[in-house]
Scaffold this active site. Structure first.
Site, short mmCIF file in Angstrom:
data_model
loop_
_atom_site.label_atom_id
_atom_site.label_comp_id
_atom_site.label_asym_id
_atom_site.label_seq_id
_atom_site.Cartn_x
_atom_site.Cartn_y
_atom_site.Cartn_z
N TYR A 339 0.86 -1.30 -0.05
CA TYR A 339 0.14 -0.13 -0.13
C TYR A 339 0.96 1.08 0.05
O TYR A 339 1.98 1.34 0.54
CB TYR A 339 -0.89 0.14 1.20
CG TYR A 339 -1.73 -1.04 1.51
CD1 TYR A 339 -2.16 -2.17 0.50
CD2 TYR A 339 -2.51 -1.17 2.60
CE1 TYR A 339 -2.90 -3.24 0.80
CE2 TYR A 339 -3.37 -2.27 2.93
CZ TYR A 339 -3.60 -3.29 1.88
OH TYR A 339 -4.47 -4.36 2.09
N GLU A 415 -20.35 1.81 21.35
CA GLU A 415 -21.20 2.01 20.17
C GLU A 415 -21.87 3.60 20.27
O GLU A 415 -22.20 3.62 19.44
CB GLU A 415 -22.31 0.89 20.00
CG GLU A 415 -21.55 -0.49 19.89
CD GLU A 415 -22.72 -1.54 20.12
OE1 GLU A 415 -22.52 -2.53 19.46
OE2 GLU A 415 -23.62 -1.29 21.02
#
Length: 447
Positions: A339, A415
């Site tokens: 990458y 969350e």
């Protein structure tokens, strides 16, 4: 009624009408926020489903099907099978404008989960010849859920969007299986940034060691380029009791390993950028009294500068080859470029940071040092201006040392960060479109 009173009355009626069009006095921004907040439970449920049923790179079949079904339910044009299992959604706004891409990665990791959650992953597979669990140990499940939520928010204001949104759900960010292509590289190769041509792309990554409510970013080089290497040291096998009658590849490998450590400490201008050369595995020999014929080692290279990357590659070859030769052995060196550097376009970054400050609060937006982790979001950024940022997913008040890092069995996310994630993606999209309309050519490719 006087002339000025009449004008005032007309203006009042116009103001009331405008507010009614926007929804009882609320702005487009406020409506997006309200919709995102209303989707929180839905997004949490999606995330837990994905977390409980993770899939490895290029095998995200169930994940892709659920994403496609959701986008289709919103009236978004959907294309599946992009880059193996990728899903691309196209939302055409009611007004002309630029094309903005939003990206989320979908794949899990070969990690056996240790966190005791009601939605804990029980998935298992064979990976590189070993039995292992499968886990969303890097938060890609959260990325998918938040982008699905953002898609629903933006679809709800479709008629007011000044441009087009391309939703990219990408497989294999962690790398494709051996012998396969995958990830952002393959999606770009297959034309995901074309038809229509993308003008700018945004992406986020959850961070388990940054507090909820915080967003971190960096202009320019943000995450490192990553390459892998393999070195085979070939000696001459002999009895362990008589090493002088052979060439010991184990001792030679030890010298090579120590030599590799000097690349970063002695060959690179570390005041400019960081770099890493790591030996991740070494294998050789089968018995305590046999000096083997060969030793194999593999490792990773991280760099934030193209010239430094070239120096590292050259020095690995020189060190391994010359040390092996001095011992009477031979070294075979293979380096695989993987990458590129994750590079945030400075102009686009400066342009969009005020949006994040408005969404999260100025005090919650922070510059972050460059990271030696890598991200294949960089392949998109090679083609179009891109902005990649980090969303806090650690419970407020928790100590960083108590929060498990990414790619570990104990990785966990709070969350409550999901609403901010959705809002940030939506506001970046809408604000970019608005600014592009006012200032033609600002961070818009090909214009």
């Amino acid at each position: 009624m006087g002339k000025y009173q009449l004008c005032a009355s007309v203006l009042a009626v116009m103001s009331f009408t405008a507010q009614s069009v926007l929804g009882q006095g609320t702005t487009l921004s406020a409506r997006m926020d309200k919709t995102a907040e209303g989707l929180e439970k839905k997004v949490v449920a999606w995330r837990r489903d994905f977390h409980q049923h993770p899939e490895l790179g290029n095998r995200e079949f169930q994940t892709a099907a659920k994403i496609a079904a959701h986008l289709q339910s919103l009236g978004i044009e959907v294309k599946t099978g992009v880059g193996k299992t990728g899903v691309v959604g196209l939302l055409k706004g009611g007004k002309p404008g630029p094309v903005v891409a939003l990206r989320a990665d979908m794949d899990g990791l070969p990690v056996t989960e240790r966190v005791d959650l009601p939605f804990k992953s029980e998935a298992h597979t064979e990976y590189n010849g070993q039995q292992t669990g499968i886990m969303h140990a890097c938060g890609h499940d959260t990325h998918v859920a938040m982008l699905m939520g953002a898609a629903e928010v933006l679809a709800s204001i479709k008629s007011e969007l000044k441009g087009t949104v391309k939703f990219i759900f990408q497989p294999a960010e962690e790398g494709a299986p051996t012998g396969e292509e995958g990830g952002a590289y393959l999606m770009v190769k297959e034309g995901v940034l074309e038809n229509p041509k993308v003008d700018a792309i945004f992406g986020l990554h959850i961070n388990s060691q940054t507090e909820v409510g915080t967003i971190k970013y960096r202009p320019g080089a943000t995450m490192a380029a990553v390459d892998s290497y393999a070195i085979k040291i070939r000696g001459k096998q002999t009895h362990g009791a008589a090493p002088w009658s052979g060439v010991d590849p184990i001792v030679t490998s030890a010298q090579v390993i120590m030599g590799l450590q000097t690349i970063v400490s002695r060959n690179l201008p570390l005041t400019e950028n960081a770099a890493v050369v790591t030996v991740g595995a070494i294998h050789g020999g089968i018995r305590q009294n046999i000096i083997p014929e060969e030793v194999n080692m593999i490792g990773t290279i991280r760099s934030l500068d193209n010239e430094m990357q070239k120096t590292i590659h050259r020095r690995i070859n020189e060190i391994a080859t010359n040390i092996a030769e001095s011992a009477g052995a031979k070294a075979d060196v293979k380096i695989e470029v993987m990458y590129p550097v994750t590079y945030n376009d400075p102009k686009l970054t400066d342009q969009m940071v005020p949006t994040l400050e408005a969404v999260a609060g100025k005090n919650n937006i922070r510059l972050t040092p460059a990271q030696t982790g890598a991200e294949d979001f960089s392949f998109y950024q090679q083609k179009v201006p891109g902005f990649f940022y980090f969303l806090g997913g650690m419970t407020k008040g928790k100590k960083i040392e108590d929060a498990a890092p990414h790619h570990t069995p104990d990785f966990q996310i709070d969350e409550s960060c999901f609403v901010l994630g959705m809002k940030s993606l939506c506001h970046l999209t809408v604000d970019y479109m608005e600014q592009a309309g006012k200032s033609k050519g600002v961070a818009i490719s090909g214009k």
